[in-house]
Design a protein around this motif. Sequence first.
Motif, mmCIF file in Angstrom:
data_model
loop_
_atom_site.group_PDB
_atom_site.id
_atom_site.type_symbol
_atom_site.label_atom_id
_atom_site.label_comp_id
_atom_site.label_asym_id
_atom_site.label_seq_id
_atom_site.Cartn_x
_atom_site.Cartn_y
_atom_site.Cartn_z
ATOM 1 N N UNK A 144 0.855 -1.251 -0.016
ATOM 2 C CA UNK A 144 -0.089 -0.011 0.143
ATOM 3 C C UNK A 144 0.900 1.130 -0.055
ATOM 4 N N UNK A 145 1.957 1.199 0.752
ATOM 5 C CA UNK A 145 2.746 2.490 0.779
ATOM 6 C C UNK A 145 3.517 2.503 -0.384
ATOM 7 N N UNK A 146 3.866 1.406 -1.155
ATOM 8 C CA UNK A 146 4.531 1.411 -2.520
ATOM 9 C C UNK A 146 3.779 2.142 -3.424
ATOM 10 N N UNK B 271 -5.557 8.179 -0.913
ATOM 11 C CA UNK B 271 -6.997 8.111 -0.733
ATOM 12 C C UNK B 271 -7.462 6.771 -1.462
ATOM 13 N N UNK B 272 -7.096 7.082 -2.792
ATOM 14 C CA UNK B 272 -7.364 5.942 -3.871
ATOM 15 C C UNK B 272 -6.723 4.506 -3.455
ATOM 16 N N UNK B 273 -5.539 4.516 -3.011
ATOM 17 C CA UNK B 273 -4.895 3.360 -2.800
ATOM 18 C C UNK B 273 -5.546 2.628 -1.366
ATOM 19 N N UNK B 274 -6.062 3.480 -0.674
ATOM 20 C CA UNK B 274 -6.859 3.019 0.587
ATOM 21 C C UNK B 274 -8.363 2.279 0.280
ATOM 22 N N UNK B 275 -8.848 3.167 -0.560
ATOM 23 C CA UNK B 275 -10.026 2.702 -0.903
ATOM 24 C C UNK B 275 -9.858 1.388 -1.732
ATOM 25 N N UNK B 276 -8.888 1.222 -2.777
ATOM 26 C CA UNK B 276 -8.851 0.085 -3.462
ATOM 27 C C UNK B 276 -8.578 -1.181 -2.467
ATOM 28 N N UNK C 290 -15.041 10.772 -1.362
ATOM 29 C CA UNK C 290 -14.810 12.197 -1.938
ATOM 30 C C UNK C 290 -13.337 12.467 -2.250
ATOM 31 N N UNK C 291 -12.754 12.227 -1.330
ATOM 32 C CA UNK C 291 -10.887 12.370 -1.195
ATOM 33 C C UNK C 291 -10.417 11.700 -2.410
ATOM 34 N N UNK C 292 -10.884 10.430 -2.467
ATOM 35 C CA UNK C 292 -10.240 9.473 -3.607
ATOM 36 C C UNK C 292 -10.789 10.191 -4.920
ATOM 37 N N UNK C 293 -11.952 10.730 -5.142
ATOM 38 C CA UNK C 293 -12.401 11.475 -6.369
ATOM 39 C C UNK C 293 -11.739 12.489 -6.560
ATOM 40 N N UNK C 294 -11.461 13.345 -5.671
ATOM 41 C CA UNK C 294 -10.705 14.598 -5.998
ATOM 42 C C UNK C 294 -9.195 14.153 -6.267
#
Length: 486
Positions: A344-346, A355-360, A472-476
Amino acid sequence: MEAAAAAPPPHGGPRAAARGAPARGLGRHEYAVLALTFASYAAFHASRKPPSIVKAALSTEWAPFSGARGPHRLGELDVAFLSAYALAMFAAGHLADRADLRRLLGAAMLASGAACAALGAAYFFDVHALAFFAAAQVASGVVQSAGWPCVVAVMGNWFGHASKRGTIMGVWNSHTSVGNIAGSVLAAAVLEFGWGWSFLVPAFVIAALGVVVLVFLVAHPSEAGLEVQAMEIEMNGDGGEEVELLGEDKKEAQANEHDGLELELEMGSQLPRAIGFLEAWRLPGVAPFAFCLFFSKLVAYTFLYWLPFYIRNNAVAGQFLSHKASGILSIVFDIGGVLGGISAGFLSDAIGARAVTSVLFLFLSIPALIVYRTYGSLSMHHNIGLMFLSGYFVNGPYSLITTAVATDLGTQDAIKGNSRALATVSAIIDGTGSVGAALGPLLTGYISTRGWNSVFFMLIVSISLAILFLIRLAKDEIVTKLSTRS
Protein backbone atom coordinates in the motif's frame (compact mmCIF):
# COMPACT_ATOMS: atom_id res chain seq x y z
CA MET A 1 26.32 8.93 19.61
CA GLU A 2 27.17 12.58 19.70
CA ALA A 3 25.64 14.96 22.16
CA ALA A 4 23.89 18.11 20.97
CA ALA A 5 25.83 21.31 21.32
CA ALA A 6 23.02 22.83 23.35
CA ALA A 7 19.98 21.44 25.06
CA PRO A 8 17.39 20.61 22.35
CA PRO A 9 13.76 21.65 22.58
CA PRO A 10 11.34 19.13 24.15
CA HIS A 11 11.23 16.79 21.18
CA GLY A 12 13.97 18.24 19.11
CA GLY A 13 12.17 20.92 17.11
CA PRO A 14 13.91 22.43 14.05
CA ARG A 15 16.94 24.60 14.64
CA ALA A 16 20.34 25.25 13.23
CA ALA A 17 23.30 23.06 14.09
CA ALA A 18 26.02 24.22 16.44
CA ARG A 19 28.22 27.08 15.18
CA GLY A 20 30.93 25.83 12.90
CA ALA A 21 29.55 22.28 12.65
CA PRO A 22 29.27 21.22 9.01
CA ALA A 23 26.09 19.61 7.75
CA ARG A 24 26.59 15.85 7.48
CA GLY A 25 24.76 12.85 6.06
CA LEU A 26 22.22 11.16 8.28
CA GLY A 27 22.50 7.55 7.09
CA ARG A 28 23.96 5.97 10.22
CA HIS A 29 21.61 7.83 12.53
CA GLU A 30 18.58 7.18 10.32
CA TYR A 31 19.21 3.44 10.41
CA ALA A 32 19.48 3.55 14.19
CA VAL A 33 16.23 5.53 14.49
CA LEU A 34 14.44 3.13 12.13
CA ALA A 35 15.64 0.12 14.11
CA LEU A 36 14.83 1.52 17.55
CA THR A 37 11.38 2.87 16.69
CA PHE A 38 10.56 -0.31 14.77
CA ALA A 39 11.57 -2.54 17.67
CA SER A 40 9.79 -0.28 20.17
CA TYR A 41 6.40 -0.38 18.53
CA ALA A 42 6.75 -4.05 17.64
CA ALA A 43 7.23 -4.65 21.37
CA PHE A 44 4.05 -2.67 22.13
CA HIS A 45 2.07 -4.91 19.79
CA ALA A 46 3.76 -8.05 21.06
CA SER A 47 2.60 -7.16 24.59
CA ARG A 48 -0.98 -6.69 23.31
CA LYS A 49 -1.13 -10.13 21.72
CA PRO A 50 -1.26 -12.42 24.81
CA PRO A 51 -4.97 -11.74 25.58
CA SER A 52 -5.97 -13.14 22.19
CA ILE A 53 -3.66 -16.16 22.55
CA VAL A 54 -4.97 -17.12 25.99
CA LYS A 55 -8.66 -16.44 25.22
CA ALA A 56 -9.49 -20.04 24.44
CA ALA A 57 -7.65 -21.27 27.55
CA LEU A 58 -9.37 -18.73 29.79
CA SER A 59 -12.79 -19.59 28.35
CA THR A 60 -12.40 -23.26 29.33
CA GLU A 61 -10.51 -23.22 32.61
CA TRP A 62 -10.42 -19.84 34.34
CA ALA A 63 -13.29 -18.09 36.10
CA PRO A 64 -14.81 -15.55 35.48
CA PHE A 65 -14.19 -16.18 31.78
CA SER A 66 -15.41 -19.77 31.64
CA GLY A 67 -19.04 -20.67 31.10
CA ALA A 68 -21.78 -19.28 28.88
CA ARG A 69 -20.91 -15.64 29.57
CA GLY A 70 -17.22 -16.19 28.99
CA PRO A 71 -17.08 -14.67 25.46
CA HIS A 72 -18.98 -11.60 26.70
CA ARG A 73 -16.52 -11.02 29.52
CA LEU A 74 -13.53 -11.60 27.27
CA GLY A 75 -14.94 -8.98 24.92
CA GLU A 76 -15.41 -6.60 27.84
CA LEU A 77 -11.79 -7.17 28.83
CA ASP A 78 -10.68 -6.17 25.33
CA VAL A 79 -12.78 -3.02 25.40
CA ALA A 80 -11.35 -2.07 28.80
CA PHE A 81 -7.90 -1.88 27.22
CA LEU A 82 -8.92 -0.39 23.90
CA SER A 83 -11.30 2.27 25.23
CA ALA A 84 -8.68 3.45 27.73
CA TYR A 85 -6.12 3.43 24.93
CA ALA A 86 -8.37 5.42 22.60
CA LEU A 87 -9.31 8.06 25.16
CA ALA A 88 -5.75 8.46 26.44
CA MET A 89 -4.38 8.66 22.89
CA PHE A 90 -5.74 12.18 22.34
CA ALA A 91 -4.00 13.44 25.48
CA ALA A 92 -0.86 11.46 24.65
CA GLY A 93 -0.53 13.17 21.27
CA HIS A 94 -0.93 16.57 22.91
CA LEU A 95 1.76 15.60 25.44
CA ALA A 96 4.15 14.17 22.85
CA ASP A 97 4.22 17.47 20.97
CA ARG A 98 5.52 19.12 24.14
CA ALA A 99 7.57 16.44 25.93
CA ASP A 100 10.98 14.82 25.57
CA LEU A 101 10.12 11.98 23.18
CA ARG A 102 12.94 9.70 24.29
CA ARG A 103 11.96 9.83 27.95
CA LEU A 104 8.24 9.64 27.28
CA LEU A 105 8.58 6.63 24.98
CA GLY A 106 10.98 4.80 27.30
CA ALA A 107 8.78 5.41 30.34
CA ALA A 108 5.70 4.21 28.44
CA MET A 109 7.48 0.98 27.52
CA LEU A 110 8.58 0.30 31.09
CA ALA A 111 5.07 0.98 32.39
CA SER A 112 3.56 -1.24 29.68
CA GLY A 113 5.85 -4.05 30.76
CA ALA A 114 4.66 -3.65 34.34
CA ALA A 115 0.97 -3.70 33.32
CA CYS A 116 1.45 -6.78 31.14
CA ALA A 117 3.31 -8.55 33.95
CA ALA A 118 0.44 -7.74 36.33
CA LEU A 119 -1.97 -9.68 34.11
CA GLY A 120 0.39 -12.65 34.11
CA ALA A 121 0.72 -12.47 37.88
CA ALA A 122 -3.02 -13.20 38.15
CA TYR A 123 -2.28 -16.78 37.10
CA PHE A 124 0.38 -17.36 39.74
CA PHE A 125 -1.60 -15.68 42.54
CA ASP A 126 -4.86 -17.39 41.52
CA VAL A 127 -6.75 -14.15 40.93
CA HIS A 128 -10.29 -14.54 39.55
CA ALA A 129 -11.74 -11.07 40.10
CA LEU A 130 -12.98 -9.50 36.88
CA ALA A 131 -12.28 -6.06 38.34
CA PHE A 132 -8.55 -6.85 38.63
CA PHE A 133 -8.27 -7.90 35.00
CA ALA A 134 -10.25 -4.86 33.86
CA ALA A 135 -8.13 -2.47 35.95
CA ALA A 136 -4.90 -3.96 34.61
CA GLN A 137 -6.18 -3.62 31.06
CA VAL A 138 -7.20 0.01 31.62
CA ALA A 139 -3.76 0.81 33.06
CA SER A 140 -2.13 -0.93 30.11
CA GLY A 141 -4.24 1.05 27.63
CA VAL A 142 -3.34 4.38 29.23
CA VAL A 143 0.43 3.83 29.28
CA GLN A 144 0.54 2.24 25.81
CA SER A 145 -1.26 5.20 24.28
CA ALA A 146 1.95 7.25 24.44
CA GLY A 147 3.81 4.82 22.19
CA TRP A 148 2.32 5.66 18.81
CA PRO A 149 2.47 9.49 18.93
CA CYS A 150 6.08 9.23 20.10
CA VAL A 151 7.38 6.89 17.39
CA VAL A 152 5.48 8.74 14.62
CA ALA A 153 6.84 12.09 15.81
CA VAL A 154 10.39 10.71 15.88
CA MET A 155 9.97 9.30 12.37
CA GLY A 156 8.54 12.62 11.22
CA ASN A 157 11.55 14.44 12.65
CA TRP A 158 13.95 12.28 10.65
CA PHE A 159 11.95 11.34 7.54
CA GLY A 160 9.26 14.03 7.30
CA HIS A 161 10.68 15.34 4.00
CA ALA A 162 11.55 12.01 2.38
CA SER A 163 10.34 11.75 -1.21
CA LYS A 164 9.45 8.05 -0.78
CA ARG A 165 7.67 8.55 2.52
CA GLY A 166 4.88 6.06 1.72
CA THR A 167 7.32 3.27 0.94
CA ILE A 168 9.55 4.05 3.94
CA MET A 169 6.55 4.22 6.26
CA GLY A 170 5.00 1.12 4.70
CA VAL A 171 8.10 -0.94 5.37
CA TRP A 172 8.57 0.62 8.81
CA ASN A 173 4.94 0.08 9.77
CA SER A 174 5.36 -3.66 9.37
CA HIS A 175 6.38 -3.39 13.03
CA THR A 176 2.68 -3.78 13.82
CA SER A 177 2.44 -7.17 12.15
CA VAL A 178 5.95 -8.21 13.19
CA GLY A 179 5.03 -7.40 16.78
CA ASN A 180 1.81 -9.38 16.48
CA ILE A 181 3.73 -12.32 15.05
CA ALA A 182 6.41 -12.17 17.74
CA GLY A 183 3.79 -11.81 20.47
CA SER A 184 1.80 -14.75 19.12
CA VAL A 185 4.85 -16.99 18.89
CA LEU A 186 6.16 -16.03 22.33
CA ALA A 187 2.78 -16.33 24.04
CA ALA A 188 1.87 -19.60 22.32
CA ALA A 189 5.30 -21.14 22.94
CA VAL A 190 5.02 -20.85 26.72
CA LEU A 191 1.24 -21.36 27.00
CA GLU A 192 1.65 -25.02 27.92
CA PHE A 193 3.48 -23.98 31.09
CA GLY A 194 0.50 -21.87 32.20
CA TRP A 195 -1.16 -18.85 30.60
CA GLY A 196 0.56 -16.47 33.02
CA TRP A 197 3.86 -17.04 31.24
CA SER A 198 2.24 -15.83 28.00
CA PHE A 199 2.10 -12.38 29.60
CA LEU A 200 5.38 -12.39 31.50
CA VAL A 201 7.66 -13.09 28.53
CA PRO A 202 6.37 -10.20 26.33
CA ALA A 203 6.39 -7.98 29.44
CA PHE A 204 10.09 -8.62 29.93
CA VAL A 205 10.82 -7.93 26.24
CA ILE A 206 9.11 -4.52 26.13
CA ALA A 207 10.64 -3.44 29.46
CA ALA A 208 14.13 -4.40 28.29
CA LEU A 209 13.68 -2.49 25.04
CA GLY A 210 12.40 0.47 27.04
CA VAL A 211 15.78 0.69 28.76
CA VAL A 212 17.51 0.57 25.36
CA VAL A 213 15.33 3.44 24.12
CA LEU A 214 16.11 5.56 27.18
CA VAL A 215 19.84 5.08 26.62
CA PHE A 216 20.23 5.22 22.84
CA LEU A 217 17.29 6.88 21.04
CA VAL A 218 18.04 10.20 19.29
CA ALA A 219 14.61 11.77 18.84
CA HIS A 220 15.67 14.56 16.48
CA PRO A 221 18.73 15.26 14.28
CA SER A 222 19.46 18.41 16.28
CA GLU A 223 20.13 16.25 19.34
CA ALA A 224 23.07 14.74 17.46
CA GLY A 225 24.27 18.12 16.18
CA LEU A 226 23.02 17.44 12.65
CA GLU A 227 21.12 19.45 10.07
CA VAL A 228 18.39 17.78 8.03
CA GLN A 229 18.68 18.37 4.30
CA ALA A 230 15.76 20.30 2.85
CA MET A 231 14.42 21.10 6.32
CA GLU A 232 12.15 24.12 6.18
CA ILE A 233 12.19 26.49 9.14
CA GLU A 234 9.34 28.96 9.31
CA MET A 235 10.09 32.42 10.60
CA ASN A 236 7.50 34.19 12.71
CA GLY A 237 8.51 37.64 11.49
CA ASP A 238 6.20 40.00 9.64
CA GLY A 239 7.69 39.03 6.31
CA GLY A 240 6.71 35.38 6.80
CA GLU A 241 10.04 34.28 5.30
CA GLU A 242 11.11 30.65 5.21
CA VAL A 243 14.69 29.41 5.43
CA GLU A 244 15.82 26.16 3.78
CA LEU A 245 18.85 24.41 5.21
CA LEU A 246 20.10 22.46 2.20
CA GLY A 247 23.02 20.76 3.89
CA GLU A 248 25.29 23.67 2.88
CA ASP A 249 28.29 24.85 4.80
CA LYS A 250 27.24 26.89 7.82
CA LYS A 251 28.91 30.07 6.59
CA GLU A 252 27.18 29.91 3.20
CA ALA A 253 23.78 29.56 4.86
CA GLN A 254 24.48 32.54 7.11
CA ALA A 255 25.48 34.68 4.15
CA ASN A 256 21.98 34.32 2.69
CA GLU A 257 20.11 35.41 5.80
CA HIS A 258 20.12 38.36 8.14
CA ASP A 259 22.53 38.33 11.07
CA GLY A 260 19.94 37.73 13.74
CA LEU A 261 18.52 34.52 12.32
CA GLU A 262 21.14 32.16 13.71
CA LEU A 263 20.86 33.54 17.22
CA GLU A 264 17.07 33.33 17.16
CA LEU A 265 17.11 29.75 15.94
CA GLU A 266 19.69 28.56 18.44
CA MET A 267 17.80 30.21 21.24
CA GLY A 268 14.70 28.32 20.12
CA SER A 269 12.74 31.57 19.91
CA GLN A 270 11.43 30.79 16.42
CA LEU A 271 10.08 27.30 17.10
CA PRO A 272 6.48 26.98 15.85
CA ARG A 273 3.87 26.68 18.52
CA ALA A 274 2.28 23.28 19.14
CA ILE A 275 -1.01 23.09 17.26
CA GLY A 276 -4.31 23.01 19.19
CA PHE A 277 -6.51 19.90 19.34
CA LEU A 278 -9.56 21.43 17.62
CA GLU A 279 -7.32 23.25 15.16
CA ALA A 280 -5.78 19.91 14.16
CA TRP A 281 -9.24 18.40 13.60
CA ARG A 282 -10.03 21.17 11.11
CA LEU A 283 -6.96 20.50 8.95
CA PRO A 284 -7.88 19.29 5.45
CA GLY A 285 -8.23 15.50 5.27
CA VAL A 286 -7.85 14.81 8.99
CA ALA A 287 -11.52 14.06 9.77
CA PRO A 288 -12.23 11.80 6.72
CA PHE A 289 -9.11 9.70 7.28
CA ALA A 290 -9.74 9.55 11.04
CA PHE A 291 -13.27 8.21 10.60
CA CYS A 292 -12.13 5.86 7.84
CA LEU A 293 -9.56 4.47 10.28
CA PHE A 294 -12.33 4.10 12.89
CA PHE A 295 -13.95 1.38 10.78
CA SER A 296 -10.74 0.04 9.25
CA LYS A 297 -9.14 -0.47 12.64
CA LEU A 298 -12.37 -2.00 13.97
CA VAL A 299 -11.87 -4.80 11.44
CA ALA A 300 -8.10 -5.15 11.99
CA TYR A 301 -8.40 -5.35 15.77
CA THR A 302 -11.27 -7.80 15.64
CA PHE A 303 -8.83 -10.17 13.94
CA LEU A 304 -6.03 -9.19 16.32
CA TYR A 305 -8.06 -10.14 19.39
CA TRP A 306 -10.37 -12.89 18.13
CA LEU A 307 -8.66 -14.73 15.26
CA PRO A 308 -6.97 -17.43 17.44
CA PHE A 309 -10.31 -17.98 19.22
CA TYR A 310 -12.08 -18.22 15.85
CA ILE A 311 -9.57 -20.76 14.53
CA ARG A 312 -9.79 -22.79 17.76
CA ASN A 313 -13.59 -23.02 17.53
CA ASN A 314 -13.94 -23.64 13.78
CA ALA A 315 -12.71 -26.96 12.43
CA VAL A 316 -10.18 -27.00 9.59
CA ALA A 317 -10.62 -30.05 7.34
CA GLY A 318 -12.89 -31.53 10.00
CA GLN A 319 -10.35 -31.19 12.83
CA PHE A 320 -10.18 -28.70 15.71
CA LEU A 321 -6.74 -27.28 16.43
CA SER A 322 -5.16 -26.96 19.88
CA HIS A 323 -4.81 -23.65 21.70
CA LYS A 324 -1.11 -23.46 20.78
CA ALA A 325 -1.62 -24.42 17.12
CA SER A 326 -4.45 -21.89 16.75
CA GLY A 327 -2.28 -19.11 18.12
CA ILE A 328 0.64 -19.92 15.85
CA LEU A 329 -1.58 -20.34 12.77
CA SER A 330 -3.07 -16.88 13.34
CA ILE A 331 0.29 -15.27 12.49
CA VAL A 332 -0.44 -15.95 8.81
CA PHE A 333 -2.90 -13.04 8.91
CA ASP A 334 -0.13 -10.77 10.20
CA ILE A 335 2.36 -12.01 7.62
CA GLY A 336 -0.16 -10.97 4.98
CA GLY A 337 -0.47 -7.66 6.79
CA VAL A 338 3.27 -7.00 6.54
CA LEU A 339 3.23 -7.32 2.76
CA GLY A 340 -0.07 -5.48 2.52
CA GLY A 341 1.28 -2.45 4.39
CA ILE A 342 4.44 -2.34 2.28
CA SER A 343 2.47 -2.74 -0.95
CA ALA A 344 0.00 0.00 0.00
CA GLY A 345 2.85 2.40 0.81
CA PHE A 346 4.69 1.61 -2.42
CA LEU A 347 1.55 1.93 -4.56
CA SER A 348 0.52 5.21 -2.94
CA ASP A 349 3.99 6.64 -3.68
CA ALA A 350 3.90 5.37 -7.27
CA ILE A 351 0.52 6.91 -8.11
CA GLY A 352 0.69 9.79 -5.63
CA ALA A 353 -2.77 9.06 -4.25
CA ARG A 354 -3.20 7.90 -0.64
CA ALA A 355 -7.02 7.90 -0.62
CA VAL A 356 -7.31 5.97 -3.90
CA THR A 357 -4.88 3.34 -2.61
CA SER A 358 -6.79 3.00 0.67
CA VAL A 359 -10.15 2.66 -1.10
CA LEU A 360 -8.74 0.03 -3.46
CA PHE A 361 -7.43 -2.14 -0.62
CA LEU A 362 -10.62 -1.71 1.42
CA PHE A 363 -12.77 -2.68 -1.56
CA LEU A 364 -10.75 -5.83 -2.26
CA SER A 365 -10.81 -6.85 1.41
CA ILE A 366 -14.59 -7.47 1.19
CA PRO A 367 -14.41 -10.45 -1.22
CA ALA A 368 -11.29 -11.65 0.60
CA LEU A 369 -13.20 -11.94 3.90
CA ILE A 370 -16.21 -13.58 2.24
CA VAL A 371 -14.03 -16.20 0.57
CA TYR A 372 -12.07 -16.85 3.78
CA ARG A 373 -15.22 -17.42 5.79
CA THR A 374 -16.75 -19.64 3.09
CA TYR A 375 -13.80 -21.78 2.05
CA GLY A 376 -11.22 -21.40 4.81
CA SER A 377 -12.38 -24.56 6.58
CA LEU A 378 -11.95 -26.87 3.57
CA SER A 379 -8.28 -27.61 4.18
CA MET A 380 -5.23 -26.22 5.90
CA HIS A 381 -3.92 -24.93 2.55
CA HIS A 382 -7.18 -23.07 1.89
CA ASN A 383 -7.13 -21.64 5.42
CA ILE A 384 -3.55 -20.40 5.21
CA GLY A 385 -3.86 -18.93 1.72
CA LEU A 386 -7.16 -17.15 2.31
CA MET A 387 -6.11 -15.91 5.76
CA PHE A 388 -2.96 -14.45 4.19
CA LEU A 389 -5.05 -12.71 1.52
CA SER A 390 -7.42 -11.28 4.13
CA GLY A 391 -4.53 -9.91 6.20
CA TYR A 392 -2.96 -8.41 3.07
CA PHE A 393 -6.00 -6.32 2.16
CA VAL A 394 -7.30 -5.57 5.68
CA ASN A 395 -3.99 -4.29 7.06
CA GLY A 396 -2.90 -2.41 3.91
CA PRO A 397 -5.05 0.72 4.39
CA TYR A 398 -4.78 0.54 8.19
CA SER A 399 -0.98 0.65 7.87
CA LEU A 400 -1.00 3.40 5.25
CA ILE A 401 -3.36 5.73 7.13
CA THR A 402 -1.64 5.45 10.50
CA THR A 403 1.80 6.22 9.06
CA ALA A 404 2.25 7.95 5.68
CA VAL A 405 -1.17 9.62 5.70
CA ALA A 406 -0.79 10.85 9.28
CA THR A 407 2.65 12.23 8.45
CA ASP A 408 1.34 13.90 5.29
CA LEU A 409 -1.51 15.55 7.16
CA GLY A 410 0.69 16.55 10.10
CA THR A 411 3.20 18.35 7.85
CA GLN A 412 0.91 19.70 5.12
CA ASP A 413 1.07 23.18 3.59
CA ALA A 414 -1.95 24.33 5.64
CA ILE A 415 0.33 24.47 8.69
CA LYS A 416 3.52 25.35 6.77
CA GLY A 417 5.41 22.26 7.87
CA ASN A 418 4.86 22.79 11.59
CA SER A 419 6.62 19.71 12.97
CA ARG A 420 4.97 20.21 16.34
CA ALA A 421 1.59 19.33 14.83
CA LEU A 422 2.61 15.84 13.80
CA ALA A 423 2.09 14.01 17.09
CA THR A 424 -1.25 15.72 17.65
CA VAL A 425 -2.54 14.87 14.16
CA SER A 426 -1.31 11.28 14.34
CA ALA A 427 -2.90 10.91 17.78
CA ILE A 428 -6.24 12.22 16.48
CA ILE A 429 -6.21 9.78 13.56
CA ASP A 430 -5.01 6.77 15.55
CA GLY A 431 -7.10 7.72 18.60
CA THR A 432 -10.28 7.84 16.52
CA GLY A 433 -9.28 4.55 14.95
CA SER A 434 -8.70 3.10 18.40
CA VAL A 435 -12.29 3.87 19.39
CA GLY A 436 -13.32 1.62 16.52
CA ALA A 437 -10.70 -0.89 17.60
CA ALA A 438 -12.36 -0.99 21.02
CA LEU A 439 -15.83 -1.40 19.54
CA GLY A 440 -14.96 -4.28 17.18
CA PRO A 441 -13.76 -6.84 19.75
CA LEU A 442 -16.59 -5.85 22.12
CA LEU A 443 -19.24 -6.42 19.44
CA THR A 444 -17.57 -9.68 18.45
CA GLY A 445 -17.86 -10.99 22.01
CA TYR A 446 -21.64 -10.63 21.79
CA ILE A 447 -22.27 -11.28 18.10
CA SER A 448 -20.15 -14.46 18.01
CA THR A 449 -22.70 -16.19 20.25
CA ARG A 450 -25.17 -15.86 17.36
CA GLY A 451 -22.77 -17.37 14.85
CA TRP A 452 -19.62 -16.32 13.04
CA ASN A 453 -21.48 -15.42 9.86
CA SER A 454 -22.94 -12.50 11.80
CA VAL A 455 -19.44 -11.40 12.84
CA PHE A 456 -18.20 -11.40 9.26
CA PHE A 457 -21.28 -9.48 8.15
CA MET A 458 -20.44 -6.84 10.77
CA LEU A 459 -16.88 -6.65 9.44
CA ILE A 460 -18.04 -6.20 5.84
CA VAL A 461 -20.44 -3.41 6.83
CA SER A 462 -17.59 -1.68 8.67
CA ILE A 463 -15.32 -1.86 5.62
CA SER A 464 -18.09 -0.42 3.45
CA LEU A 465 -18.48 2.54 5.81
CA ALA A 466 -14.70 3.08 5.81
CA ILE A 467 -14.80 3.33 2.01
CA LEU A 468 -17.62 5.89 2.12
CA PHE A 469 -15.54 8.31 4.21
CA LEU A 470 -12.76 8.35 1.60
CA ILE A 471 -14.85 8.40 -1.59
CA ARG A 472 -14.75 12.19 -1.91
CA LEU A 473 -11.01 12.44 -1.28
CA ALA A 474 -10.34 9.60 -3.71
CA LYS A 475 -12.47 11.33 -6.34
CA ASP A 476 -10.55 14.58 -5.82
CA GLU A 477 -7.24 12.75 -6.22
CA ILE A 478 -8.40 11.16 -9.48
CA VAL A 479 -9.66 14.50 -10.85
CA THR A 480 -6.36 16.17 -9.91
CA LYS A 481 -4.33 13.46 -11.62
CA LEU A 482 -6.42 13.64 -14.79
CA SER A 483 -6.26 17.44 -14.90
CA THR A 484 -2.47 17.49 -14.59
CA ARG A 485 -2.12 15.09 -17.50
CA SER A 486 -4.42 17.02 -19.80
